[in-house]
Design an enzyme around this catalytic site. Structure first.
Site, PDB file in Angstrom:
ATOM      1  N   ASP A  86      -4.443   3.412  13.825  1.00 17.12           N
ATOM      2  CA  ASP A  86      -3.564   4.064  13.018  1.00 17.12           C
ATOM      3  C   ASP A  86      -3.898   5.766  12.693  1.00 17.12           C
ATOM      4  OD1 ASP A  86      -5.765   3.914  11.084  1.00 17.12           O
ATOM      5  OD2 ASP A  86      -4.765   2.580   9.709  1.00 17.12           O
ATOM      6  N   ARG A 112       0.795  -1.230   0.099  1.00 13.75           N
ATOM      7  CA  ARG A 112       0.037   0.054  -0.081  1.00 13.75           C
ATOM      8  C   ARG A 112       0.974   1.242  -0.095  1.00 13.75           C
ATOM      9  NH1 ARG A 112      -4.155   2.129   4.721  1.00 13.75           N
ATOM     10  NH2 ARG A 112      -5.166   3.739   3.588  1.00 13.75           N
TER      11      ARG A 112
END
Length: 542
Positions: free
Chosen positions: A458, A179
């Protein structure tokens, strides 16, 4: 630099591009020098030369769209692409065998030990995140590329200096998907033509360059998860990047395959268009639901009738989120693509009662996704892989996915935008403060994935928290106890919570509570809403 045997006519352009690219960050190890070799930089420079200016134009288009939303418009389906949506004939390209079974995907940061543990977790896929789960210090980003190279060639290993424990890959690790950072982010330590390069092109370019051959030797393509797209045009940009890259390396078309995270409100109104624009390379879409809630607030931040309640009370059973999940499944399955569910951010607990609660929550979440028709799901911790898999297996009945299943219902704009009710209270604000400041404090120290109150958090956590508070302050929300939520009230609670955090941390050195709380206060109270907190915070990284 070696000449390019595939395209010798490009050598002059390559030399010109190399003259424009400069690494200003430290080449801190021999491995860093290998990652940032002249040939690797030549490819990154070629990407920047071809695609950086167009990326800038796409970001300008985002701002124009957001201005319309701020002035009272609502997202809607595009009229110019209605024929495309109405055409039942087109499908995405056939999905590679190693991407057909996505029942359980684990996500995590680029830390070497965590990469090994995730690949060994028993999940079908490991999505290694250079974006929301990683703090983008220069050393983190370069070491992440080293870890990816070693993971793909099978040599990755790690010995913990604290306890001597050794980590290495099992025989059949999870399928690795990279990613890269989103289009909105820049990498300050590499400049092209005098400007910081798009971080997405650094991450993508270096990963493909160093891993294409090792993956090809194993019969695999090079796989990516693309974050935070907002439009068909942005998808077309990535498709052009993929086409250019395959041509540059004379790789077979379709070597690169991508899964797109649908984690912005504008994107959910262009899912079909995104699939079409990337139909040669896309294999599926994912419900990035935490960022999606943040995007709902950000996109509709000026709309007084769309104020969300305490974000901790917003679950996937809310009509606007249920519609988002089911429309994504309908769209993907109609076109032959996979529809991956969202994250279960819980982490295991040593307390039996708490672990029983976590287990029940995960089962409920994964059962909802499986019955909706998702083909797989995300977890944040290896110990939850089996639990998620067992839940999905009950509904897949031996199949590898559910692409043949289509949810009933019409999930139109009214449902996708439907406001929801819930608490607005001091407890929710204080919890937002604690979690966001704890996360941002760790992020400023170079840690991008943090266990907080039983959840693996996150950057999306901090984004939702400050967006929640910003929107309540802007609209002078009345709390459930009748008080109007004010900046003064927020500052008082923030100071109290930060004092408690400092006390709990004791004499730990190099903590950054002052910097984190100051940034959080500014981002939550500024007149103009910052698009992403990671942009101003990036300037504070050492």
């Amino acid at each position: 630099m070696k000449s390019n045997p595939n395209h010798p006519e490009q050598d002059a352009q390559t030399q010109d591009n190399l003259g424009k690219i400069q690494v200003t960050g430290s080449l801190f190890s021999d491995q860093a020098k290998e990652i940032l070799s002249e040939d690797a930089l030549a490819f990154v420079a070629a990407l920047c030369d071809r695609f950086a200016r167009k990326r800038d134009a796409l970001l300008s288009a985002r701002k124009e769209t957001q201005t319309q939303m701020d002035d009272g418009a609502l997202p809607q389906f595009r009229e110019d692409t209605a024929p495309l949506r109405d055409d039942p004939a087109w499908k995405v390209a056939p999905i590679p065998d190693d991407l057909l079974d996505r029942r359980v995907e684990i996500t995590g940061p680029i830390d070497r030990k965590m990469v090994i543990n995730a690949l060994n977790s028993g999940a079908n896929v490991f999505m290694c995140c250079f974006e929301d789960a990683s703090s983008p210090t220069w050393e983190n980003m370069v070491n992440g590329q080293i870890n990816m190279r070693d993971a793909n060639n099978g040599s990755i290993a790690f010995t913990d200096p604290k306890n001597g424990k050794h980590y290495q890959l099992v025989d059949k690790p999870a399928t690795l998907i990279h990613r890269p950072r989103g289009l909105h982010l820049e990498e300050a330590h590499i400049v092209f033509d005098g400007k910081p390069i798009p971080a997405a092109l650094m991450d993508f370019g270096l990963y493909f360059f160093h891993n294409y051959q090792s993956r090809k030797q194993r019969g695999q393509g090079v796989y990516f998860y693309l974050p935070k797209l907002e439009s068909m045009e942005e998808a077309a940009w990535w498709e052009a990047v993929f086409d250019f890259t395959e041509s540059y390396f004379t790789a077979e078309s379709g070597t690169i395959r991508a899964t797109v995270l649908i984690e912005t409100l504008p994107a959910v109104f262009q899912m079909e268009e995104i699939l079409y624009a990337m139909r040669k390379h896309i294999v599926g879409m994912n419900c990035g639901r935490w960022d999606y809630i943040f995007s709902y607030i950000k996109t509709l931040k000026n709309h007084t009738d769309r104020i969300l309640p305490d974000r901790h009370a917003i679950g996937m059973d809310q009509p606007f989120l249920d519609a988002y999940s089911k429309r994504l499944i309908q769209t993907c399955h109609r076109r032959g693509a996979l529809a991956i569910g969202g994250m279960s951010a819980f982490i295991p607990s040593k307390d039996p009662d708490e672990m029983a609660r976590v287990t029940q929550k995960v089962i409920e979440d994964k059962r909802r996704e499986a019955t909706n028709g998702h083909d797989g799901t995300w977890v944040a911790h290896p110990h939850l892989v089996t639990l998620a898999r067992d839940t999905f297996d009950q509904y897949l009945d031996g199949a590898t996915n559910q692409r043949c299943f289509m949810p009933d219902g019409t999930y139109d704009a009214a449902l996708l935008l439907q406001p929801c009710q819930g608490p607005k209270d001091e407890n929710g604000v204080r919890k937002n403060i604690r979690i966001a400041v704890l996360y941002m404090e760790a992020w400023l120290r170079g840690i991008g994935c943090v266990p907080i109150y039983g959840m693996m958090e996150d950057a999306a956590t901090a984004e939702i928290s400050r967006a929640n508070i910003w929107q309540w302050l802007k609209h002078q929300v009345s709390l459930d106890d009748g008080r109007t939520f004010t900046t003064e009230m927020f500052k008082q609670w923030l100071n109290q919570e930060v004092a408690d955090m400092k006390a709990a941390a004791g004499n730990e050195e190099k903590r950054k509570f002052e910097e984190a709380s100051a940034m959080f206060y500014s981002l939550s109270t500024d007149k103009d809403f910052a698009d992403f907190l990671t942009i101003p915070c990036y300037e504070k990284l050492e």
